[in-house]
Design a protein around this motif. Structure first.
Motif, mmCIF file in Angstrom:
data_model
loop_
_atom_site.group_PDB
_atom_site.id
_atom_site.type_symbol
_atom_site.label_atom_id
_atom_site.label_comp_id
_atom_site.label_asym_id
_atom_site.label_seq_id
_atom_site.Cartn_x
_atom_site.Cartn_y
_atom_site.Cartn_z
ATOM 1 N N PRO A 1 2.908 10.247 22.407
ATOM 2 C CA PRO A 1 2.661 10.812 21.072
ATOM 3 C C PRO A 1 2.921 12.320 21.034
ATOM 4 C CG PRO A 1 0.883 9.352 21.724
ATOM 5 C CD PRO A 1 1.721 9.565 22.944
ATOM 6 N N GLU B 1 7.052 8.655 31.214
ATOM 7 C CA GLU B 1 6.497 7.649 30.312
ATOM 8 C C GLU B 1 7.337 7.467 29.047
ATOM 9 O OE1 GLU B 1 2.412 8.390 29.462
ATOM 10 O OE2 GLU B 1 1.831 8.590 31.567
ATOM 11 N N GLN B 2 7.097 6.345 28.384
ATOM 12 C CA GLN B 2 7.736 6.032 27.114
ATOM 13 C C GLN B 2 6.728 6.192 25.976
ATOM 14 O OE1 GLN B 2 11.238 4.603 26.715
ATOM 15 N NE2 GLN B 2 11.191 5.874 28.568
ATOM 16 N N HIS B 3 7.237 6.555 24.819
ATOM 17 C CA HIS B 3 6.445 6.621 23.588
ATOM 18 C C HIS B 3 5.218 7.525 23.736
ATOM 19 C CE1 HIS B 3 7.153 4.729 19.717
ATOM 20 N NE2 HIS B 3 5.859 4.866 19.476
ATOM 21 N N THR C 1 11.573 11.856 18.906
ATOM 22 C CA THR C 1 11.727 11.229 17.594
ATOM 23 C C THR C 1 10.608 11.706 16.681
ATOM 24 O OG1 THR C 1 12.713 9.229 18.567
ATOM 25 C CG2 THR C 1 11.860 9.051 16.323
ATOM 26 N N TRP D 1 7.115 10.828 18.537
ATOM 27 C CA TRP D 1 6.900 10.458 19.933
ATOM 28 C C TRP D 1 8.074 10.918 20.789
ATOM 29 C CZ3 TRP D 1 8.130 7.103 16.012
ATOM 30 C CH2 TRP D 1 9.348 6.429 16.113
ATOM 31 N N GLN E 1 15.953 12.885 15.443
ATOM 32 C CA GLN E 1 15.899 12.813 16.898
ATOM 33 C C GLN E 1 16.623 13.987 17.557
ATOM 34 O OE1 GLN E 1 17.465 8.696 17.439
ATOM 35 N NE2 GLN E 1 15.423 8.232 18.266
ATOM 36 N N ASP F 1 10.333 9.710 24.311
ATOM 37 C CA ASP F 1 10.679 8.686 25.297
ATOM 38 C C ASP F 1 11.440 9.336 26.440
ATOM 39 O OD1 ASP F 1 9.689 6.326 23.929
ATOM 40 O OD2 ASP F 1 11.321 6.634 22.494
ATOM 41 N N ASN G 1 9.112 11.201 12.833
ATOM 42 C CA ASN G 1 9.235 10.283 11.695
ATOM 43 C C ASN G 1 8.190 10.511 10.609
ATOM 44 O OD1 ASN G 1 6.990 9.352 13.070
ATOM 45 N ND2 ASN G 1 7.454 7.184 12.742
#
Length: 361
Positions: free
Chosen positions: A95, A91-93, A290, A73, A256, A75, A292
């Protein structure tokens, strides 16, 4: 009521109107194929030159053939929000689906520390248009336009006697393209990190951010790793060591990067990716990427994605950089070709990734 007989001239015009659309479409395909100007750099010509330079094909990407899928994602920091209305900067997070790869035409080549590495990303805000970008780790692109691209691929043609490009042909490319010397030298002396996780990736091409009030700002961007950076050791004993290391790194912890925008100064050249921008240009940290999760391209989420740099949301526009059009056209043709081909397993298999997952558990 009786209708007047259709006059021959009117009948001809009607038939012309019926045939105009298909005719125009056919002419467009002929033009794209280079039928009216054999010297034009076309999609098919570039694909042919890539093939002669050793591109494997057979269901794989014609360049950057060896890769792996990643996801995570983004951020936004909010610091770039005043420059662009694109949702990704607000925006945050958000995808993200991405791909790490090596800039090789052969999907089974052994990893090398000096091979160009790439990071490609697809940002997918829930209620806004997506954004795709493809970045490489050299800081500048030593190509100026479509002709340079074609000439470079031609210079990499495989010599059947040696199985490698001809050194004389490669040297001749440099001598006949002196305007690319500075960019080539900068890339030749670039810092080479230990792997994908601690590498820095550059947009290479220029783009234009558009604010809500219509203000436009030319930029290039860079993904700068938040992981400690170590120099590469030139390890070649493990055929897939760069990808094995990446799998281990991403299973150990999320990876990151900072997305840093470099704002063009008045003296920076916008439409030529081979031109190096000033080192003291203003920069803005637009947010944090990020990653993961990692998966093989055998069924992975990035396999069917073309990371076309012209898939842009409102708030990001292409510049006049001609390489952008070349990349977009080549990516789409490559996608069309590989979609109709039977694909063999990737070098980075699901079993290889599952081995690391088992170790972690």
């Amino acid at each position: 009521m009786l209708q007047k007989p259709t006059r021959p001239a009117m009948l001809a015009l009607r038939w012309l109107g019926v045939g105009a659309g298909p005719t125009a479409l056919a002419l467009a395909f002929l033009w794209a194929g280079g039928c009216f100007s054999p010297a034009r750099v076309t999609q098919n010509r570039l694909m042919g030159e890539l093939h002669n330079a050793g591109s494997y094909g057979h269901g794989f990407r014609r360049a950057h053939a060896k890769g792996v899928c990643v996801s995570g994602w983004f951020d936004a920091s909010g610091d770039a929000a005043h420059l662009s209305q694109a949702a990704v900067f607000h925006e945050q997070h958000v995808p993200v689906i991405g791909r790490f790869a090596l800039a090789v035409g052969q999907p089974y080549m052994p990893d090398s520390g000096t091979t160009v590495r790439s990071m490609a990303l697809r940002f997918m805000p829930p209620d806004a248009q997506e954004w795709r970008t493809g970045m490489n780790d050299p800081p500048v692109l030593p190509l100026r336009d479509a002709r340079d691209v074609s000439d470079f691929f031609a210079s990499q043609q495989i010599d059947p006697a040696t199985g490698k490009p001809s050194p004389a042909r490669t040297k001749a490319f440099g001598l006949t393209h002196p305007w690319l010397k500075s960019a080539a030298e900068k890339n030749a002396h670039r810092f080479i990190s230990s792997g994908f996780a601690d590498d820095t990736f550059h947009s290479l091409d220029s783009f234009v951010l558009v604010a809500a009030d219509g203000t436009k700002t030319a930029v290039r961007w860079t993904m700068i790793p938040m992981q400690p950076v170590k120099p590469g050791d030139g390890k070649t004993g493990d055929h897939d060591y760069l990808f094995r290391t990446l799998i281990g790194d991403i299973h150990e912890r999320p990876l990151q990067w900072h997305l840093v925008m470099t704002l063009a100064d008045a003296h920076d050249v916008i439409n030529d990716p081979s031109q190096i921008w000033a080192l003291n240009d203003q920069t803005i940290d637009a947010g944090t990427l990020t990653l993961n999760s990692i998966e093989s391209e055998d069924g992975g989420p990035c396999t069917g994605i073309t990371f076309d740099p012209l898939v842009l949301p409102p708030g990001i526009q292409p510049s006049d950089d001609p390489i952008l059009q070349v990349r977009s056209a080549a990516y789409m043709r490559s996608f069309s070709l590989r979609s109709g081909e039977k694909r063999s397993p990737s070098a980075v298999t699901p079993n290889l990734i599952q081995t690391y997952e088992s170790k972690k558990s």
